[in-house]
Enzyme design. Structure first.
Site, PDB file in Angstrom:
ATOM      1  N   GLU A   1      -0.066  -6.921   9.188  1.00 52.46           N
ATOM      2  CA  GLU A   1      -1.354  -6.295   8.867  1.00 52.46           C
ATOM      3  C   GLU A   1      -2.470  -7.053   9.595  1.00 52.46           C
ATOM      4  O   GLU A   1      -3.370  -6.461  10.173  1.00 52.46           O
ATOM      5  CB  GLU A   1      -1.548  -6.360   7.350  1.00 52.46           C
ATOM      6  CG  GLU A   1      -2.768  -5.649   6.831  1.00 52.46           C
ATOM      7  CD  GLU A   1      -2.915  -5.813   5.322  1.00 52.46           C
ATOM      8  OE1 GLU A   1      -2.149  -6.594   4.700  1.00 52.46           O
ATOM      9  OE2 GLU A   1      -3.819  -5.167   4.755  1.00 52.46           O
TER      10      GLU A   1
ATOM     11  N   TRP B   1     -10.216 -10.422   5.812  1.00 55.22           N
ATOM     12  CA  TRP B   1     -11.270 -10.057   6.776  1.00 55.22           C
ATOM     13  C   TRP B   1     -12.223 -11.225   7.035  1.00 55.22           C
ATOM     14  O   TRP B   1     -13.340 -11.027   7.475  1.00 55.22           O
ATOM     15  CB  TRP B   1     -12.040  -8.839   6.272  1.00 55.22           C
ATOM     16  CG  TRP B   1     -11.201  -7.583   6.243  1.00 55.22           C
ATOM     17  CD1 TRP B   1     -10.546  -7.065   5.163  1.00 55.22           C
ATOM     18  CD2 TRP B   1     -10.906  -6.702   7.338  1.00 55.22           C
ATOM     19  NE1 TRP B   1      -9.859  -5.910   5.512  1.00 55.22           N
ATOM     20  CE2 TRP B   1     -10.073  -5.665   6.840  1.00 55.22           C
ATOM     21  CE3 TRP B   1     -11.259  -6.679   8.693  1.00 55.22           C
ATOM     22  CZ2 TRP B   1      -9.594  -4.625   7.643  1.00 55.22           C
ATOM     23  CZ3 TRP B   1     -10.788  -5.643   9.491  1.00 55.22           C
ATOM     24  CH2 TRP B   1      -9.969  -4.634   8.963  1.00 55.22           C
TER      25      TRP B   1
ATOM     26  N   TRP C   1      -3.871   6.079   2.992  1.00 51.40           N
ATOM     27  CA  TRP C   1      -5.268   5.631   3.107  1.00 51.40           C
ATOM     28  C   TRP C   1      -5.933   6.434   4.205  1.00 51.40           C
ATOM     29  O   TRP C   1      -5.296   6.752   5.239  1.00 51.40           O
ATOM     30  CB  TRP C   1      -5.319   4.142   3.454  1.00 51.40           C
ATOM     31  CG  TRP C   1      -5.575   3.259   2.270  1.00 51.40           C
ATOM     32  CD1 TRP C   1      -6.776   2.692   1.920  1.00 51.40           C
ATOM     33  CD2 TRP C   1      -4.643   2.824   1.266  1.00 51.40           C
ATOM     34  NE1 TRP C   1      -6.643   1.946   0.770  1.00 51.40           N
ATOM     35  CE2 TRP C   1      -5.344   2.017   0.342  1.00 51.40           C
ATOM     36  CE3 TRP C   1      -3.292   3.063   1.036  1.00 51.40           C
ATOM     37  CZ2 TRP C   1      -4.731   1.426  -0.767  1.00 51.40           C
ATOM     38  CZ3 TRP C   1      -2.681   2.485  -0.070  1.00 51.40           C
ATOM     39  CH2 TRP C   1      -3.402   1.681  -0.951  1.00 51.40           C
ATOM     40  N   SER C   2      -7.215   6.695   4.026  1.00 49.93           N
ATOM     41  CA  SER C   2      -7.924   7.597   4.929  1.00 49.93           C
ATOM     42  C   SER C   2      -7.944   7.145   6.378  1.00 49.93           C
ATOM     43  O   SER C   2      -7.478   7.863   7.272  1.00 49.93           O
ATOM     44  CB  SER C   2      -9.356   7.777   4.411  1.00 49.93           C
ATOM     45  OG  SER C   2     -10.158   8.388   5.362  1.00 49.93           O
ATOM     46  N   TRP C   3      -8.474   5.947   6.644  1.00 47.63           N
ATOM     47  CA  TRP C   3      -8.565   5.605   8.077  1.00 47.63           C
ATOM     48  C   TRP C   3      -7.222   5.169   8.615  1.00 47.63           C
ATOM     49  O   TRP C   3      -6.929   5.391   9.790  1.00 47.63           O
ATOM     50  CB  TRP C   3      -9.742   4.700   8.402  1.00 47.63           C
ATOM     51  CG  TRP C   3      -9.771   3.236   8.071  1.00 47.63           C
ATOM     52  CD1 TRP C   3      -9.153   2.606   7.046  1.00 47.63           C
ATOM     53  CD2 TRP C   3     -10.501   2.224   8.806  1.00 47.63           C
ATOM     54  NE1 TRP C   3      -9.467   1.266   7.071  1.00 47.63           N
ATOM     55  CE2 TRP C   3     -10.295   1.008   8.138  1.00 47.63           C
ATOM     56  CE3 TRP C   3     -11.307   2.236   9.935  1.00 47.63           C
ATOM     57  CZ2 TRP C   3     -10.864  -0.195   8.573  1.00 47.63           C
ATOM     58  CZ3 TRP C   3     -11.871   1.051  10.361  1.00 47.63           C
ATOM     59  CH2 TRP C   3     -11.657  -0.147   9.685  1.00 47.63           C
ATOM     60  N   ASP C   4      -6.364   4.626   7.745  1.00 48.37           N
ATOM     61  CA  ASP C   4      -4.992   4.342   8.182  1.00 48.37           C
ATOM     62  C   ASP C   4      -4.333   5.621   8.676  1.00 48.37           C
ATOM     63  O   ASP C   4      -3.673   5.645   9.727  1.00 48.37           O
ATOM     64  CB  ASP C   4      -4.138   3.791   7.034  1.00 48.37           C
ATOM     65  CG  ASP C   4      -4.629   2.462   6.487  1.00 48.37           C
ATOM     66  OD1 ASP C   4      -5.802   2.406   6.069  1.00 48.37           O
ATOM     67  OD2 ASP C   4      -3.859   1.488   6.478  1.00 48.37           O
TER      68      ASP C   4
ATOM     69  N   ASP D   1     -12.871  -4.995   3.526  1.00 47.66           N
ATOM     70  CA  ASP D   1     -13.172  -5.220   2.113  1.00 47.66           C
ATOM     71  C   ASP D   1     -13.953  -6.484   1.757  1.00 47.66           C
ATOM     72  O   ASP D   1     -14.982  -6.436   1.119  1.00 47.66           O
ATOM     73  CB  ASP D   1     -11.858  -5.236   1.312  1.00 47.66           C
ATOM     74  CG  ASP D   1     -10.955  -4.077   1.672  1.00 47.66           C
ATOM     75  OD1 ASP D   1     -11.365  -3.222   2.484  1.00 47.66           O
ATOM     76  OD2 ASP D   1      -9.839  -4.028   1.155  1.00 47.66           O
TER      77      ASP D   1
ATOM     78  N   TYR E   1       0.846  -1.216   0.000  1.00 44.32           N
ATOM     79  CA  TYR E   1       0.000   0.000   0.000  1.00 44.32           C
ATOM     80  C   TYR E   1       0.874   1.256   0.000  1.00 44.32           C
ATOM     81  O   TYR E   1       1.053   1.913   1.032  1.00 44.32           O
ATOM     82  CB  TYR E   1      -0.885   0.023   1.242  1.00 44.32           C
ATOM     83  CG  TYR E   1      -1.695  -1.229   1.485  1.00 44.32           C
ATOM     84  CD1 TYR E   1      -2.612  -1.690   0.545  1.00 44.32           C
ATOM     85  CD2 TYR E   1      -1.565  -1.952   2.678  1.00 44.32           C
ATOM     86  CE1 TYR E   1      -3.370  -2.830   0.770  1.00 44.32           C
ATOM     87  CE2 TYR E   1      -2.317  -3.091   2.923  1.00 44.32           C
ATOM     88  CZ  TYR E   1      -3.212  -3.529   1.960  1.00 44.32           C
ATOM     89  OH  TYR E   1      -3.954  -4.647   2.198  1.00 44.32           O
TER      90      TYR E   1
ATOM     91  N   TYR F   1       0.186   0.505  -7.726  1.00 46.39           N
ATOM     92  CA  TYR F   1      -0.932   0.005  -6.914  1.00 46.39           C
ATOM     93  C   TYR F   1      -2.096  -0.112  -7.873  1.00 46.39           C
ATOM     94  O   TYR F   1      -2.311   0.772  -8.721  1.00 46.39           O
ATOM     95  CB  TYR F   1      -1.286   0.956  -5.764  1.00 46.39           C
ATOM     96  CG  TYR F   1      -2.530   0.510  -5.015  1.00 46.39           C
ATOM     97  CD1 TYR F   1      -2.477  -0.523  -4.078  1.00 46.39           C
ATOM     98  CD2 TYR F   1      -3.778   1.102  -5.280  1.00 46.39           C
ATOM     99  CE1 TYR F   1      -3.621  -0.950  -3.416  1.00 46.39           C
ATOM    100  CE2 TYR F   1      -4.918   0.674  -4.628  1.00 46.39           C
ATOM    101  CZ  TYR F   1      -4.842  -0.350  -3.700  1.00 46.39           C
ATOM    102  OH  TYR F   1      -5.978  -0.777  -3.058  1.00 46.39           O
TER     103      TYR F   1
ATOM    104  N   GLY G   1     -13.750  -0.561   4.939  1.00 47.97           N
ATOM    105  CA  GLY G   1     -12.415  -0.900   5.429  1.00 47.97           C
ATOM    106  C   GLY G   1     -12.254  -2.390   5.650  1.00 47.97           C
ATOM    107  O   GLY G   1     -11.150  -2.874   5.868  1.00 47.97           O
TER     108      GLY G   1
HETATM  109  C1  9WN Z   1      -8.312  -1.261  -0.397  1.00 46.69           C
HETATM  110  C2  9WN Z   1      -4.679   0.055   3.684  1.00 46.69           C
HETATM  111  C3  9WN Z   1      -6.021  -0.590   3.394  1.00 46.69           C
HETATM  112  C4  9WN Z   1      -6.953  -0.570   4.625  1.00 46.69           C
HETATM  113  C5  9WN Z   1      -8.181  -1.446   4.438  1.00 46.69           C
HETATM  114  C6  9WN Z   1      -7.729  -2.839   4.019  1.00 46.69           C
HETATM  115  C7  9WN Z   1      -6.887  -2.750   2.740  1.00 46.69           C
HETATM  116  C8  9WN Z   1      -7.172  -1.915   0.383  1.00 46.69           C
HETATM  117  C9  9WN Z   1      -6.645  -3.091  -0.423  1.00 46.69           C
HETATM  118  O1  9WN Z   1      -5.767  -1.932   2.973  1.00 46.69           O
HETATM  119  O2  9WN Z   1      -7.702  -2.271   1.684  1.00 46.69           O
HETATM  120  O3  9WN Z   1      -8.706  -0.077   0.193  1.00 46.69           O
HETATM  121  O4  9WN Z   1      -5.984  -2.847  -1.438  1.00 46.69           O
HETATM  122  O5  9WN Z   1      -6.913  -4.239  -0.073  1.00 46.69           O
HETATM  123  O6  9WN Z   1      -8.819  -3.681   3.845  1.00 46.69           O
HETATM  124  O7  9WN Z   1      -8.937  -1.484   5.630  1.00 46.69           O
HETATM  125  O8  9WN Z   1      -7.366   0.743   4.877  1.00 46.69           O
HETATM  126  O9  9WN Z   1      -4.100  -0.504   4.828  1.00 46.69           O
END
Ligand code: 9WN
Length: 444
Positions: free
Chosen positions: A414, A371, A39-42, A179, A35, A86, A177
Site C-alpha cells: 500500500e 500519509w 473504495w471510490s478512488w481506488d 487521511d 479494506y 471493517y 484520501g
Molecule cells: C479510509 C482504501 C483507502 C484509500 C485511502 C487510504 C485508506 C481508509 C482507511 O484506504 O483509507 O477511507 O481505512 O484507512 O487512506 O486513500 O482510498 O485503499
C-alpha cells in the site's frame, strides 16, 4: 527487498494475480483483508489496471461504483460488500437515513478525490487501441457514464464550494484520501470530541506494526465527524452549517481540474457535447484556485481552512498540485525543481528517487506512518500520468522506472518506507497492482 533481476513479466503476472484474488465479482476489494470493500478512488485506479487485462471487467468496476452514486451527484467513498469486517461499517455510517442515497446499496456518506473521469478516458483509449467489440462496448459505457461524472463534478464545484472561494471543500480527512496527512493537523486540533465512540478497529491488527496506521486519538476525531454528519441525515445544506471540519483541499481541486477536462474530451468523442458543456469552466475555476493557493515564498500550494479563514502551513506531496493540473509554467518549473531536489525525491537517503508524502527533512516526517512520510505507488502513478499529460516525458519516464523498480519486490505494498524500500500497510493492495499493470503496458 526488490530484486533488480525481477522482470516486467513477473511484475505483471503478480499484479494480475492480486486483482484476480481481490475480485469479489462485481467489485475488487481495495485490499484483501484491511479494506474488504470498494473504495471510490481506488475503484477508478483499479479500473485502469483491469482495462489492461479485460476492458469489460474494468467497465463492471466503474458501473458498480456509479450505481452507488447519490441523487445529489456525490460518489460515496465506500460501497460496502456484504458481511465483511471493517470499522466503521454500515452500522456506524447509517446512511439508510440519507434521502439522496440510492436504495439497494450500502455506502459511506462522504466522498473521495474525483479521479473517475481520468479512468474513463484511459479505459476508452485502451479500448480504442483494441478496436472491435471492445471499443464498441467502451463507447457505449462512456455514453452512460459521462452524464453521471458531469453531475459528480458539478456537485463538487457547487455544493462543496459554498463560499465561492474556488477550492473544493472537504468535511473529513478521509475525503482527501490522505487521511492522517499533516495537512489536516490544524483542522483536527480544533475539534473537541465530547462523546468518545467505542472503537472496534481491525486495521491495527492487520498491519505489521500499529505505528503504520492512524492513532486511536485520530480515530476519535474521525468518528466525531461521522457522528455530526449522521445527526443531520447527510443533508448537504445542513452539514456545511454544523460540521467541525471544512477545508479547501488543493490536491482534490487539482484533480477536479484535469478530470473535468478529460470528461470534456470523452464527451466530445462520444457525441455528448451538451452534457459536458459546463466542464471546461469547472476546470478553469478549479485550476485558478490551485494557482491562487501558491505561497509566494516557497512556490508551493496550500490548503485553505475555511473555518479559521487561514492557509494551512503544512508541506506535503499535495503542495505540488500544480504538477497535476499545470496552468502556470513558472510555478510548474519551480515545483518540479523542488520535488526533484534534495529535500524530496532527490533526497540522498531514499532507496528510490520517488516523492515521499512528506520531505524526510520535515520535523514531522515519520518514515513508517501512513500519509506522514511513506511513498505511495498509486500517487507515483498519478504524478506520472499528469507529467506525461503535460509533455514532461523525461521526469515521467524516470518516475515510472523507479516506480517499477520499487514494485519488483512483488509485495504490491500500500505504501513503502522511503529509506529502506520496505512494503508497509496492506500487501497485495489492488491499486498498487493496477498501477503496475498500466506502467508495464506503457513500457512495452
Ligand atoms: C479510509 C482504501 C483507502 C484509500 C485511502 C487510504 C485508506 C481508509 C482507511 O484506504 O483509507 O477511507 O481505512 O484507512 O487512506 O486513500 O482510498 O485503499
Amino acid at each position: 527487498m526488490s530484486d533488480p533481476a525481477t522482470s516486467l513479466d513477473e511484475i505483471e503476472r503478480g499484479a494480475r494475480q492480486v486483482l484476480e484474488q481481490n475480485d469479489l465479482g462485481t467489485m475488487v476489494a481495495a485490499a484483501p483483508r484491511l479494506y474488504p470493500h470498494q473504495w471510490s478512488w481506488d475503484a477508478a485506479f483499479i479500473a485502469i489496471g483491469l482495462a489492461r487485462v479485460s476492458v469489460p471487467r474494468a467497465i463492471t468496476e466503474m458501473r458498480t461504483l456509479l450505481a452507488a452514486q447519490w441523487a445529489t451527484g456525490m460518489i460515496p467513498h465506500i460501497v460496502f460488500s456484504p458481511g465483511s469486517d471493517y470499522f466503521p461499517g454500515p452500522d456506524v455510517w447509517r446512511t439508510d437515513r440519507a434521502a439522496a442515497k440510492p436504495p439497494g446499496v450500502e455506502t459511506s456518506g462522504i466522498c473521495q478525490p474525483p479521479v473517475h473521469a481520468i479512468a474513463l478516458a484511459r479505459i476508452l483509449r485502451i479500448a480504442t487501441q483494441a478496436g472491435g467489440e471492445t471499443e464498441r462496448e467502451a463507447r457505449a459505457f462512456a455514453r452512460e457514464a459521462v452524464p453521471k461524472l458531469a453531475a459528480w463534478h458539478r456537485w463538487l464545484a457547487t455544493v462543496r464550494d459554498p463560499d465561492g472561494q474556488g477550492l473544493v471543500q472537504i468535511h473529513h480527512g478521509w475525503e482527501s484520501g490522505m487521511d492522517n496527512s499533516p495537512r489536516w493537523d490544524e483542522a483536527y486540533a480544533g475539534i473537541e470530541v465530547e462523546h468518545e465512540t467505542e472503537l472496534r478497529r481491525h486495521d491495527t491488527k492487520l498491519v505489521a506494526h500499529v505505528s503504520e496506521r492512524p492513532s486511536d486519538r485520530e480515530y476519535q476525531r474521525y468518528l466525531h465527524l461521522v457522528a455530526q454528519m449522521r445527526s443531520v441525515d447527510y443533508d448537504d445544506s445542513r452539514i456545511s452549517q454544523i460540521i467541525d471540519f471544512r477545508v479547501g483541499d488543493v490536491f482534490l481541486t487539482a484533480i477536479l481540474a484535469v478530470a473535468a477536462e478529460e470528461l470534456v474530451a470523452v464527451g466530445r468523442e462520444v457525441g455528448l457535447e451538451e452534457e459536458v458543456s459546463d466542464q471546461a469552466s469547472i476546470a478553469a475555476r478549479a485550476r485558478a484556485a490551485v494557482l491562487a493557493s501558491v505561497e509566494p515564498g516557497s512556490g508551493l500550494c496550500r490548503d485553505w481552512d475555511a473555518r479559521s479563514g487561514s492557509w494551512n502551513r503544512a508541506q506535503s506531496l499535495a503542495s505540488f498540485s500544480v504538477l497535476l493540473c499545470g496552468g502556470d509554467d513558472a510555478v510548474y518549473a519551480r515545483q518540479r525543481d523542488t520535488i526533484t531536489g534534495p529535500a524530496w525525491a532527490g533526497h540522498p537517503r531514499l532507496r528510490f528517487a520517488l516523492p515521499p508524502t512528506l520531505s524526510p527533512d520535515d520535523p514531522g516526517f515519520q518514515a513508517r506512518t501512513y500519509w506522514r512520510g511513506p511513498i505511495w505507488p498509486v500517487m507515483n502513478w498519478l504524478f506520472w500520468w499528469a507529467l506525461e499529460r503535460h509533455g514532461d516525458s523525461e521526469l515521467a519516464g524516470q518516475w515510472r522506472g523507479q516506480g517499477l523498480a520499487q514494485l519488483a519486490d512483488l509485495a504490491y505494498g500500500e505504501y513503502y518506507e522511503p529509506m529502506t524500500g520496505e512494503p508497509l500497510g496492506s500487501h497485495q493492495q489492488s491499486w498498487t497492482a493496477a498501477a503496475a499493470l498500466d506502467w508495464v503496458a506503457a513500457v512495452r
